[in-house]
Design a protein around this motif. Structure first.
Motif, PDB file in Angstrom:
ATOM      1  N   SER A   9       6.312   2.856 -10.669  1.00 48.76           N
ATOM      2  CA  SER A   9       6.976   1.591 -10.323  1.00 48.76           C
ATOM      3  C   SER A   9       5.999   0.523  -9.826  1.00 48.76           C
ATOM      4  CB  SER A   9       8.033   1.824  -9.247  1.00 48.76           C
ATOM      5  OG  SER A   9       7.414   2.210  -8.035  1.00 48.76           O
ATOM      6  N   HIS A  10       4.788   0.888  -9.512  1.00 50.34           N
ATOM      7  CA  HIS A  10       3.851  -0.075  -8.930  1.00 50.34           C
ATOM      8  C   HIS A  10       3.567  -1.285  -9.821  1.00 50.34           C
ATOM      9  CE1 HIS A  10       2.171   2.753  -5.578  1.00 50.34           C
ATOM     10  NE2 HIS A  10       3.457   2.536  -5.477  1.00 50.34           N
ATOM     11  N   PRO A  11       3.415  -1.131 -11.134  1.00 50.43           N
ATOM     12  CA  PRO A  11       3.203  -2.338 -11.954  1.00 50.43           C
ATOM     13  C   PRO A  11       4.360  -3.344 -11.847  1.00 50.43           C
ATOM     14  CG  PRO A  11       2.522  -0.410 -13.181  1.00 50.43           C
ATOM     15  CD  PRO A  11       3.200   0.086 -11.933  1.00 50.43           C
ATOM     16  N   ALA A  12       5.594  -2.843 -11.777  1.00 49.11           N
ATOM     17  CA  ALA A  12       6.746  -3.744 -11.625  1.00 49.11           C
ATOM     18  C   ALA A  12       6.733  -4.423 -10.259  1.00 49.11           C
ATOM     19  CB  ALA A  12       8.050  -2.982 -11.832  1.00 49.11           C
ATOM     20  N   ILE A  13       6.319  -3.700  -9.244  1.00 48.64           N
ATOM     21  CA  ILE A  13       6.237  -4.275  -7.898  1.00 48.64           C
ATOM     22  C   ILE A  13       5.128  -5.323  -7.859  1.00 48.64           C
ATOM     23  CG2 ILE A  13       5.686  -3.765  -5.482  1.00 48.64           C
ATOM     24  CD1 ILE A  13       7.065  -0.998  -5.979  1.00 48.64           C
ATOM     25  N   ILE A  14       4.017  -5.037  -8.491  1.00 43.05           N
ATOM     26  CA  ILE A  14       2.928  -6.018  -8.570  1.00 43.05           C
ATOM     27  C   ILE A  14       3.402  -7.281  -9.281  1.00 43.05           C
ATOM     28  CG2 ILE A  14       0.679  -6.474  -9.647  1.00 43.05           C
ATOM     29  CD1 ILE A  14       0.043  -3.461  -9.064  1.00 43.05           C
ATOM     30  N   LYS A  15       4.171  -7.110 -10.335  1.00 43.57           N
ATOM     31  CA  LYS A  15       4.709  -8.261 -11.065  1.00 43.57           C
ATOM     32  C   LYS A  15       5.598  -9.110 -10.157  1.00 43.57           C
ATOM     33  CE  LYS A  15       7.314  -9.388 -15.247  1.00 43.57           C
ATOM     34  NZ  LYS A  15       8.003  -8.836 -16.420  1.00 43.57           N
ATOM     35  N   LEU A  17       5.432  -9.307  -6.886  1.00 42.26           N
ATOM     36  CA  LEU A  17       4.593  -9.953  -5.879  1.00 42.26           C
ATOM     37  C   LEU A  17       3.798 -11.119  -6.464  1.00 42.26           C
ATOM     38  CD1 LEU A  17       3.411  -6.825  -3.890  1.00 42.26           C
ATOM     39  CD2 LEU A  17       5.023  -8.591  -3.132  1.00 42.26           C
ATOM     40  N   LYS A  18       3.374 -10.988  -7.705  1.00 40.79           N
ATOM     41  CA  LYS A  18       2.690 -12.108  -8.357  1.00 40.79           C
ATOM     42  C   LYS A  18       3.654 -13.278  -8.544  1.00 40.79           C
ATOM     43  CE  LYS A  18      -1.044  -9.655 -10.647  1.00 40.79           C
ATOM     44  NZ  LYS A  18      -1.691  -9.331 -11.933  1.00 40.79           N
ATOM     45  N   ARG A  19       4.907 -12.970  -8.855  1.00 36.06           N
ATOM     46  CA  ARG A  19       5.920 -14.015  -8.970  1.00 36.06           C
ATOM     47  C   ARG A  19       6.105 -14.708  -7.609  1.00 36.06           C
ATOM     48  NH1 ARG A  19      10.536 -11.244 -10.498  1.00 36.06           N
ATOM     49  NH2 ARG A  19       9.564 -11.030 -12.532  1.00 36.06           N
ATOM     50  N   ALA A  20       6.166 -13.918  -6.549  1.00 35.84           N
ATOM     51  CA  ALA A  20       6.294 -14.486  -5.207  1.00 35.84           C
ATOM     52  C   ALA A  20       5.086 -15.358  -4.883  1.00 35.84           C
ATOM     53  CB  ALA A  20       6.428 -13.368  -4.167  1.00 35.84           C
ATOM     54  N   ASN A  21       3.904 -14.906  -5.275  1.00 39.40           N
ATOM     55  CA  ASN A  21       2.683 -15.673  -5.050  1.00 39.40           C
ATOM     56  C   ASN A  21       2.747 -17.020  -5.778  1.00 39.40           C
ATOM     57  OD1 ASN A  21       0.038 -16.016  -4.032  1.00 39.40           O
ATOM     58  ND2 ASN A  21      -0.805 -15.404  -6.012  1.00 39.40           N
ATOM     59  N   GLY A  22       3.272 -17.010  -6.999  1.00 40.95           N
ATOM     60  CA  GLY A  22       3.430 -18.254  -7.750  1.00 40.95           C
ATOM     61  C   GLY A  22       4.426 -19.191  -7.086  1.00 40.95           C
ATOM     62  N   HIS A  23       5.535 -18.628  -6.594  1.00 41.85           N
ATOM     63  CA  HIS A  23       6.520 -19.443  -5.878  1.00 41.85           C
ATOM     64  C   HIS A  23       5.912 -20.039  -4.607  1.00 41.85           C
ATOM     65  CE1 HIS A  23       9.904 -18.585  -8.413  1.00 41.85           C
ATOM     66  NE2 HIS A  23       9.913 -17.291  -8.144  1.00 41.85           N
ATOM     67  N   LEU A  24       5.122 -19.249  -3.912  1.00 36.98           N
ATOM     68  CA  LEU A  24       4.494 -19.733  -2.679  1.00 36.98           C
ATOM     69  C   LEU A  24       3.500 -20.848  -2.980  1.00 36.98           C
ATOM     70  CD1 LEU A  24       4.286 -19.485   0.361  1.00 36.98           C
ATOM     71  CD2 LEU A  24       2.588 -17.683   0.027  1.00 36.98           C
ATOM     72  N   ALA A  25       2.699 -20.676  -4.015  1.00 39.96           N
ATOM     73  CA  ALA A  25       1.744 -21.725  -4.404  1.00 39.96           C
ATOM     74  C   ALA A  25       2.495 -23.009  -4.764  1.00 39.96           C
ATOM     75  CB  ALA A  25       0.892 -21.253  -5.576  1.00 39.96           C
ATOM     76  N   GLN A  53      12.703  -8.228  -2.817  1.00 41.92           N
ATOM     77  CA  GLN A  53      12.941  -7.324  -3.940  1.00 41.92           C
ATOM     78  C   GLN A  53      11.764  -6.360  -4.140  1.00 41.92           C
ATOM     79  OE1 GLN A  53      15.764  -6.860  -5.670  1.00 41.92           O
ATOM     80  NE2 GLN A  53      16.719  -8.346  -4.318  1.00 41.92           N
ATOM     81  N   ALA A  54      10.555  -6.848  -3.934  1.00 41.77           N
ATOM     82  CA  ALA A  54       9.383  -5.980  -4.039  1.00 41.77           C
ATOM     83  C   ALA A  54       9.411  -4.914  -2.946  1.00 41.77           C
ATOM     84  CB  ALA A  54       8.098  -6.807  -3.952  1.00 41.77           C
ATOM     85  N   LYS A  55       9.774  -5.309  -1.748  1.00 43.71           N
ATOM     86  CA  LYS A  55       9.849  -4.362  -0.633  1.00 43.71           C
ATOM     87  C   LYS A  55      10.911  -3.307  -0.902  1.00 43.71           C
ATOM     88  CE  LYS A  55      11.900  -5.410   3.278  1.00 43.71           C
ATOM     89  NZ  LYS A  55      12.239  -5.946   4.611  1.00 43.71           N
TER      90      LYS A  55
END
Length: 92
Positions: A9-15, A17-25, A53-55
């Motif tokens: 499941s880690h690749p989906a969680i990374i995805k 978190l990257k989405r969250a990072n984009g939203h934050l930026a 959702q990642a958590k």
């Protein structure tokens, strides 16, 4: 040295978190551009939801793979209790 702890499941969680990072930026850019507080609040909601959702995915994966791996196969009543526990993690 610590052994790698990687789950399927880690690749989906990374995805997520990257989405969250984009939203934050985007939120930071919106603030710097002087966008409305409503727009910024909506973008912050997206950041918060993506991290949440990642958590949730990480915790449920941990229950599935780490905790059950530690205690072994679960019987019917134990399975029901574990399923309830996983369900309640939605409210974290």
């Amino acid at each position: 040295m610590t052994q790698a702890h990687i789950h399927a499941s880690h690749p989906a969680i990374i995805k997520r978190l990257k989405r969250a990072n984009g939203h934050l930026a985007s939120t930071i850019e919106m603030l710097m551009a002087g966008r409305s507080c409503l727009d910024v609040a909506q973008q912050l909601q997206a950041v918060e939801k993506a991290v949440q959702q990642a958590k949730k995915a990480l915790i449920q994966d941990h229950l599935d793979h780490c905790l059950e791996g530690l205690v072994g196969p679960l019987g019917g009543d134990q399975r029901h209790a574990m399923d309830e526990f996983k369900e309640i993690t939605r409210y974290l």
